[in-house]
Write an enzyme that holds these catalytic residues in place. Structure first.
Site, PDB file in Angstrom:
ATOM      1  N   GLU A  35       0.843  -1.209   0.000  1.00  0.00           N
ATOM      2  CA  GLU A  35       0.000   0.000   0.000  1.00  0.00           C
ATOM      3  C   GLU A  35       0.874   1.254   0.000  1.00  0.00           C
ATOM      4  O   GLU A  35       2.068   1.214   0.317  1.00  0.00           O
ATOM      5  CB  GLU A  35      -0.913  -0.013   1.224  1.00  0.00           C
ATOM      6  N   LYS A  96      -5.567  10.751   0.752  1.00  0.00           N
ATOM      7  CA  LYS A  96      -5.597   9.404   1.347  1.00  0.00           C
ATOM      8  C   LYS A  96      -6.904   8.768   0.888  1.00  0.00           C
ATOM      9  O   LYS A  96      -7.982   9.279   1.213  1.00  0.00           O
ATOM     10  CB  LYS A  96      -5.526   9.538   2.872  1.00  0.00           C
ATOM     11  N   VAL A 116      -5.144   0.308   3.384  1.00  0.00           N
ATOM     12  CA  VAL A 116      -5.311  -1.150   3.379  1.00  0.00           C
ATOM     13  C   VAL A 116      -6.602  -1.513   2.649  1.00  0.00           C
ATOM     14  O   VAL A 116      -6.625  -2.436   1.817  1.00  0.00           O
ATOM     15  CB  VAL A 116      -5.339  -1.703   4.825  1.00  0.00           C
ATOM     16  N   ASP A 148     -15.662   5.885  15.224  1.00  0.00           N
ATOM     17  CA  ASP A 148     -14.494   5.810  14.338  1.00  0.00           C
ATOM     18  C   ASP A 148     -13.967   4.381  14.270  1.00  0.00           C
ATOM     19  O   ASP A 148     -13.294   3.906  15.178  1.00  0.00           O
ATOM     20  CB  ASP A 148     -13.398   6.770  14.809  1.00  0.00           C
ATOM     21  N   SER A 150     -12.081   1.885  11.313  1.00  0.00           N
ATOM     22  CA  SER A 150     -11.461   1.912   9.981  1.00  0.00           C
ATOM     23  C   SER A 150     -12.245   1.067   8.983  1.00  0.00           C
ATOM     24  O   SER A 150     -12.705  -0.035   9.306  1.00  0.00           O
ATOM     25  CB  SER A 150     -10.033   1.389  10.073  1.00  0.00           C
ATOM     26  N   ALA A 151     -12.333   1.596   7.757  1.00  0.00           N
ATOM     27  CA  ALA A 151     -12.939   0.830   6.658  1.00  0.00           C
ATOM     28  C   ALA A 151     -12.094  -0.381   6.288  1.00  0.00           C
ATOM     29  O   ALA A 151     -12.543  -1.248   5.534  1.00  0.00           O
ATOM     30  CB  ALA A 151     -13.119   1.729   5.439  1.00  0.00           C
ATOM     31  N   ASP A 152     -10.868  -0.472   6.827  1.00  0.00           N
ATOM     32  CA  ASP A 152     -10.036  -1.657   6.573  1.00  0.00           C
ATOM     33  C   ASP A 152     -10.789  -2.930   6.964  1.00  0.00           C
ATOM     34  O   ASP A 152     -10.676  -3.956   6.303  1.00  0.00           O
ATOM     35  CB  ASP A 152      -8.736  -1.619   7.410  1.00  0.00           C
ATOM     36  N   LYS A 169      -2.812  -1.172  14.598  1.00  0.00           N
ATOM     37  CA  LYS A 169      -2.029  -0.108  15.224  1.00  0.00           C
ATOM     38  C   LYS A 169      -2.403   0.020  16.706  1.00  0.00           C
ATOM     39  O   LYS A 169      -3.572  -0.038  17.061  1.00  0.00           O
ATOM     40  CB  LYS A 169      -2.235   1.207  14.463  1.00  0.00           C
TER      41      LYS A 169
HETATM   42  N1  PSU Z   1       0.498   0.680   8.590  1.00  0.00           N
HETATM   43  C1  PSU Z   1       1.497   1.529   8.962  1.00  0.00           C
HETATM   44  N2  PSU Z   1       1.290   2.872   8.804  1.00  0.00           N
HETATM   45  C2  PSU Z   1       0.126   3.379   8.247  1.00  0.00           C
HETATM   46  C3  PSU Z   1      -0.910   2.468   7.834  1.00  0.00           C
HETATM   47  C4  PSU Z   1      -0.661   1.125   8.030  1.00  0.00           C
HETATM   48  O1  PSU Z   1       2.548   1.102   9.462  1.00  0.00           O
HETATM   49  O2  PSU Z   1      -0.006   4.600   8.098  1.00  0.00           O
HETATM   50  C5  PSU Z   1      -2.175   3.033   7.189  1.00  0.00           C
HETATM   51  C6  PSU Z   1      -2.894   2.009   6.305  1.00  0.00           C
HETATM   52  O3  PSU Z   1      -3.033   2.563   5.014  1.00  0.00           O
HETATM   53  C7  PSU Z   1      -4.269   1.843   6.936  1.00  0.00           C
HETATM   54  C8  PSU Z   1      -4.472   3.203   7.501  1.00  0.00           C
HETATM   55  O4  PSU Z   1      -5.260   1.441   6.016  1.00  0.00           O
HETATM   56  O5  PSU Z   1      -3.191   3.469   8.108  1.00  0.00           O
HETATM   57  C9  PSU Z   1      -5.621   3.258   8.492  1.00  0.00           C
HETATM   58  O6  PSU Z   1      -6.219   4.523   8.430  1.00  0.00           O
HETATM   59  P1  PSU Z   1      -7.651   4.744   9.118  1.00  0.00           P
HETATM   60  O7  PSU Z   1      -7.417   4.503  10.576  1.00  0.00           O
HETATM   61  O8  PSU Z   1      -8.008   6.199   8.814  1.00  0.00           O
HETATM   62  O9  PSU Z   1      -8.607   3.789   8.475  1.00  0.00           O
HETATM   63 MN    MN Z   2     -11.251   6.455  10.911  1.00  0.00          MN
END
Ligand code: PSU
Ligand code: MN
Length: 314
Positions: A35, A96, A116, A148, A150-152, A169
């Site tokens: 990604e 993003k 992701v 909140d 993630s859409a992941d 994370k």
């Molecule tokens: N893994 C990392 N650093 C990142 C991400 C993953 O080590 O920045 C990114 C990925 O693209 C993941 C995104 O999809 O963080 C999640 O963002 P959000 O919480 O807004 O869905």
């Molecule tokens: Mn989010």
């Protein structure tokens, strides 16, 4: 289990495959998707540029062809040239893009890094079976108030591929994220552990039911998943203890970063990049070094899993 040439799905006519990735997919050579959001929004410039090359090299060391994914001028690209990687890593205004943003970027000719969720969709659409990232997105702390999540997570429930990550994370609510992955029927296995990794640290404190011992077993789990109930298999690969972030420093800087995001009123898709950036500064680069290290390890393992999949008869 790399699909044979005749069943490589035709990617959307708007998706461009690099010649190397296209050749690899048609000849059954293992391919790993990467990604670009972690490069563009998760790591600071200019360190992100060297990391991009190192991650691709780690996939090759594992035995596969890397396919970094991003959207450029409205066109999804699977496999980038050096100039295109320069653009992804150098443009401070790059968007993003999650799955829901892809149609807007495509229709309006915009550029952006893929998360992701959108990388998994584009990779699977191109016939790529393995994907490496750092840490998945998931359920944020206090999600009961902010909603909140993630859409992941929902994307993985609808996409058939292996995702190699160091867990989710650790800025997130890890137990809640594991519950959602269960509800969404996403398969999760630890790599040589049943302690769910905590991204910067080896153990998040949550545990898993299952683990695999080697790339061959991970590939076999994915092959079975494709046969029984197509969907994602998350392979959670912990950092070794001697490479993790000091857990005391971890807890201290994370509390500070989350408080700073709250105080600054950061919301939506800006939360994760803001918090990661705050951590890199507050830890004087310690979280940055660990983040890059875990991505490299995941990329190499993903390469080895892709190589193992390519020799499973389909
Ligand atoms: N893994 C990392 N650093 C990142 C991400 C993953 O080590 O920045 C990114 C990925 O693209 C993941 C995104 O999809 O963080 C999640 O963002 P959000 O919480 O807004 O869905
Ligand atoms: Mn989010």
């Amino acid at each position: 289990m790399q699909p044979p040439a005749s069943v490589v799905p035709a990617p959307s006519p708007r998706t461009v495959l690099s010649p190397e990735v296209d050749d690899a997919l048609h000849s059954g050579t293992p391919v790993v998707a990467l990604e670009s959001t972690l490069l563009a929004h998760g790591l600071p410039r200019p360190d992100n540029r060297a990391a991009a090359d190192d991650v691709e090299a780690a996939v090759r060391a594992g035995g596969a062809v890397p396919a970094t994914i991003a959207v450029l001028d409205g066109v999804p690209h699977v496999g980038l040239t050096r100039d295109q990687v320069d653009r992804v890593c150098g443009d401070p205004g790059l968007a993003k893009l999650g799955v829901r943003d892809l149609p807007v970027a495509a229709a309006l000719g915009l550029s952006g890094a893929t998360t992701v969720s959108s990388t998994a969709l584009l990779a699977a659409g191109a016939g790529i079976g393995v994907f490496a990232t750092g840490g998945l997105g998931g359920v944020h702390r206090h999600a009961a108030e902010t909603f909140d999540e993630s859409a992941d997570l929902t994307a993985l429930s609808r996409t058939s591929l292996v995702v190699v990550c160091a867990g989710v994370k650790s800025i997130l609510d890890v137990p809640a994220t594991l519950e959602r992955l269960e509800s969404l029927s996403v398969t999760v296995v630890g790599y040589r552990t049943t302690a769910f990794p905590g991204f910067y640290v080896a153990d998040s404190g949550s545990s898993l039911d299952w683990s695999v011992d080697d790339p061959k077993q991970a590939a076999a789990v994915f092959a079975a998943r494709q046969e029984l109930a197509p969907g994602a298999v998350v392979v959670a690969n912990p950092l070794p203890l001697d490479e993790q972030l000091d857990p005391a420093l971890h807890d201290r800087v994370i509390a500070g970063a989350l408080a700073a995001a709250e105080a600054a009123g950061v919301r939506g898709k800006d939360v994760t990049p803001f918090v990661l950036d705050h951590l890199h500064r507050a830890s004087e680069g310690a979280t940055l070094a660990v983040n890059v290290r875990l991505v490299l390890r995941n990329a190499e393992l993903a390469g080895r899993i892709a190589a193992a999949l390519a020799v499973i008869p389909s």
